[in-house]
Design an enzyme around this catalytic site. Structure first.
Site, PDB file in Angstrom:
ATOM      1  CE  LYS A   1      -3.778  -2.420   0.077  1.00 48.54           C
ATOM      2  NZ  LYS A   1      -3.238  -3.764   0.020  1.00 48.54           N
TER       3      LYS A   1
ATOM      4  NE  ARG B   1     -19.882  -8.309  -0.497  1.00 44.18           N
ATOM      5  CZ  ARG B   1     -18.557  -8.201  -0.465  1.00 44.18           C
ATOM      6  NH1 ARG B   1     -17.878  -8.953   0.397  1.00 44.18           N
ATOM      7  NH2 ARG B   1     -17.929  -7.367  -1.256  1.00 44.18           N
TER       8      ARG B   1
ATOM      9  CD  GLU C   1      -7.578  -1.792  -0.697  1.00 43.86           C
ATOM     10  OE1 GLU C   1      -6.534  -2.376  -0.333  1.00 43.86           O
ATOM     11  OE2 GLU C   1      -8.701  -2.087  -0.270  1.00 43.86           O
TER      12      GLU C   1
ATOM     13  CD  GLU D   1      -4.069   6.256   3.617  1.00 43.89           C
ATOM     14  OE1 GLU D   1      -3.631   5.878   2.520  1.00 43.89           O
ATOM     15  OE2 GLU D   1      -5.245   6.070   3.974  1.00 43.89           O
TER      16      GLU D   1
ATOM     17  NE  ARG E   1      -9.227  -9.414  -4.001  1.00 45.55           N
ATOM     18  CZ  ARG E   1     -10.321  -8.773  -3.619  1.00 45.55           C
ATOM     19  NH1 ARG E   1     -11.410  -8.840  -4.370  1.00 45.55           N
ATOM     20  NH2 ARG E   1     -10.347  -8.069  -2.515  1.00 45.55           N
TER      21      ARG E   1
END
Length: 460
Positions: free
Chosen positions: A116, A338, A288, A200, A292
Site C-alpha cells: 500500500k 451479500r 488501494e 494516513e 483481482r
C-alpha cells in the site's frame, strides 16, 4: 484460446467461473478440500480433485498441490477467483514459470499495488489524489505519533501489505498511538507475514467508491463505472450498488479518469478495481487497487451487459479488449446484497451449519450467485458468505423495491443469516435517500436490529 482452466477457489466464485468456461467451450478443473467434497463447484466440474484437509493452509492455499493438479490434468491456465491466492504475487509467478497463464495481472504488478505504501507513492507520481499521510513506511510508534501530530488527528494506522480491514487501527488521540500501532503491526504480521506500516489522515464518514477497470497487454485501458460500497461493517462490504447516488456526472468523469490513470501507471493487465474514499467535501482520494475480480462484480455486469470473467479469460489469452471507452454504455441501476451465515444480533457471529431447505427468488431483473442448495453444509473453515442476490431495474428506487421483494422470497431454513438485516437496510430512510456513508451501519445498527426484533415478535 485456452483448452482447460483450473479454478483455484471454492464456493460461489468457483461456480461463477465454471459457468463462464462452459459458455466459452473451455474445459474446467476444480479443486476442493475434504470439507467441500459435496460442494457445487466440486460436483459441477468436468474434473474435480481433492487437494487436502479443511484448513485453507492445507488446501486452497497449498500452491504446490494446486500446481501439481494443474500440470497433471493438462491445464494451460489457472483462474484464482478472489481471496486465497488471487493476490499472491509468488503464486502468479509460479503459475507462469510452470508454463501456464495466470488469469490476472503479473506478479510484479500484484507486488507493486499490494504494497500500500508503494502504491500510494506511485499514485502521487502520476497525479492521482491520495489521502495526506506518511511519505513511505512508518517504522516506530514514535515516528507515527510525530506524523500524526503534524497532519492532525484522527489518523489511520495501516498495514502496508494489508487489505480487508486487517492490520488497521483508527487513532483519535496521542495517548493511544503506541498501543494501537503495536496491535496493528502484530495483526499485519499474523495475517500478511509483514509488520510494515504506514499512516494516513482518517477521512471520517466518507463514501467508499470503487471503479472497475479492464486492461489488455496492448495498452488499452477502460473503466466500467463505479460501485458504491459504503454499506459495510468493520471494513467488510455488505451491500453494493451502481451507479452511486453521490456522484455527479462531472465527478464521475474525474474519478473514472483517475482510475484509468492509476491502472496505466501500474502497467496493469486484466480486471482490477481502483478504490477511492469520497470525503464529505466532495474531494476523492485513492486508497488501494484490488488486483483481482471483486465479490461485487455482478452489479457492474448488470448495468453494462458485460461478462467480466469472460473478459478476464480473453485478456489472459492475449486477446485485445473488444470495447473502447466510448463504446461502454450503462443501463439502469443494480444492487447486490451479500447473504452471510451469521447472526447480526450476536455481533455478527458466524453461524455455520446445514441449510435444510433453500428457495431462491426469481423474476425479472433478479440474479443469484451462490453455492447453497438443500442440505448443503456451511463449513466453519471458510468465509460465511452463502449467496449474493443482485437486483436490476431501470431506476434506483425500482431496484430497491425489486431487491426488497427478492429478499422477501428468499428462504434459508436451518441457518441463521443476515437476510432480515439486509431487508431492513433497504427500508431505512437514510439508505433510501442515498445519503449514507461508511458510518451508516454503525450509526443505525441498533435501530435496524430493533425493527427485526419487532417483526419477529409480530410473527410469533
Amino acid at each position: 484460446m485456452f483448452k482447460k482452466i483450473l479454478i483455484a477457489n471454492r464456493g460461489e466464485i468457483a461456480v461463477r467461473i465454471l459457468r463462464a468456461c462452459r459458455e466459452m467451450n473451455i474445459d474446467a478443473v476444480t479443486v476442493y478440500s475434504t470439507a467441500d467434497a459435496e460442494s457445487l463447484h466440486a460436483m459441477f466440474a468436468e474434473q474435480a480433485v481433492c487437494i487436502g484437509p479443511p484448513r485453507a493452509a492445507d488446501s486452497y492455499l497449498n500452491q504446490e498441490a494446486i500446481l501439481t493438479v494443474a500440470r497433471a490434468t493438462g491445464c494451460d491456465a489457472i483462474h484464482p477467483g478472489y481471496g486465497f491466492l488471487s493476490e499472491n504475487a509468488e503464486f502468479a509467478d509460479a503459475v507462469r514459470a510452470a508454463g501456464m497463464a495466470f488469469i490476472g495481472p503479473s506478479g510484479d504488478v500484484i507486488r507493486k499495488m499490494g504494497h500500500k505504501s508503494a502504491a500510494r507513492a506511485l499514485m502521487q507520481s502520476v497525479g492521482v489524489p491520495v489521502v495526506p499521510g506518511s511519505d513511505g513506511l512508518v517504522r516506530t510508534a514514535e515516528e507515527a505519533k510525530a506524523i500524526a501530530d503534524r497532519i492532525g488527528y484522527p489518523v489511520l494506522i495501516k498495514a502496508a501489505a494489508g487489505g480487508g480491514g486487517r492490520g488497521m487501527r483508527r487513532v483519535y488521540e496521542p495517548e493511544t498511538v503506541e498501543d494501537l500501532f503495536r496491535e496493528a503491526a502484530a495483526e499485519s504480521l499474523a495475517c500478511f507475514g509483514s509488520d510494515e506500516m504506514y499512516l494516513e489522515k482518517l477521512i471520517e464518514n466518507p463514501r467508499h467508491i470503487e471503479f472497475q477497470i479492464l486492461a489488455d497487454r496492448y495498452g488499452n485501458v477502460i473503466q466500467l463505472g463505479e460501485r458504491d460500497c459504503s454499506v459495510q461493517r468493520k471494513n467488510q462490504k455488505l451491500l453494493e450498488e451502481t451507479p452511486s447516488h453521490a456522484l455527479t456526472p462531472e465527478l464521475r468523469a474525474r474519478m473514472g479518469e483517475a482510475a484509468v490513470r492509476a491502472a496505466r501507471a501500474a502497467g496493469y493487465e486484466n480486471a482490477g478495481t481502483v478504490e477511492f474514499v469520497l470525503a464529505p467535501d466532495r474531494q476523492f482520494y485513492f486508497i488501494e487497487m484490488n488486483t483481482r475480480i471483486q465479490v461485487e462484480h455482478p452489479v457492474t455486469e448488470m448495468v453494462t451487459d458485460m461478462d467480466l470473467v469472460r473478459e478476464q479469460i480473453r485478456i489472459a489469452a492475449g486477446l485485445p479488449l473488444k470495447l473502447r471507452q466510448e463504446d461502454v454504455t450503462f443501463r439502469g441501476h443494480a444492487i447486490e446484497c451479500r447473504i452471510n451465515a451469521e447472526d447480526p444480533s450476536r455481533g455478527f457471529a458466524p453461524c455455520p451449519g446445514r441449510a435444510d431447505f433453500v428457495y431462491f427468488p426469481g423474476g425479472p431483473g433478479v440474479r443469484i450467485d451462490t453455492c447453497l442448495y438443500n442440505g448443503y453444509e456451511i463449513s466453519p473453515y471458510y468465509d460465511s458468505m452463502a449467496a449474493k442476490i443482485i437486483a436490476w431495474a431501470p431506476s434506483r428506487l425500482e431496484a430497491i423495491r425489486r431487491m426488497r421483494r427478492a429478499l422477501e422470497e428468499l428462504t434459508v431454513d436451518g441457518l441463521r443469516t443476515n437476510v432480515e438485516l439486509m431487508h431492513q437496510i433497504l427500508y431505512h430512510p437514510v439508505f433510501v435517500r442515498g445519503n449514507y456513508t461508511t458510518a451508516f451501519l454503525d450509526e443505525h445498527l441498533d435501530t435496524l436490529l430493533s425493527w427485526i426484533a419487532r417483526a419477529e415478535e409480530s410473527e410469533a
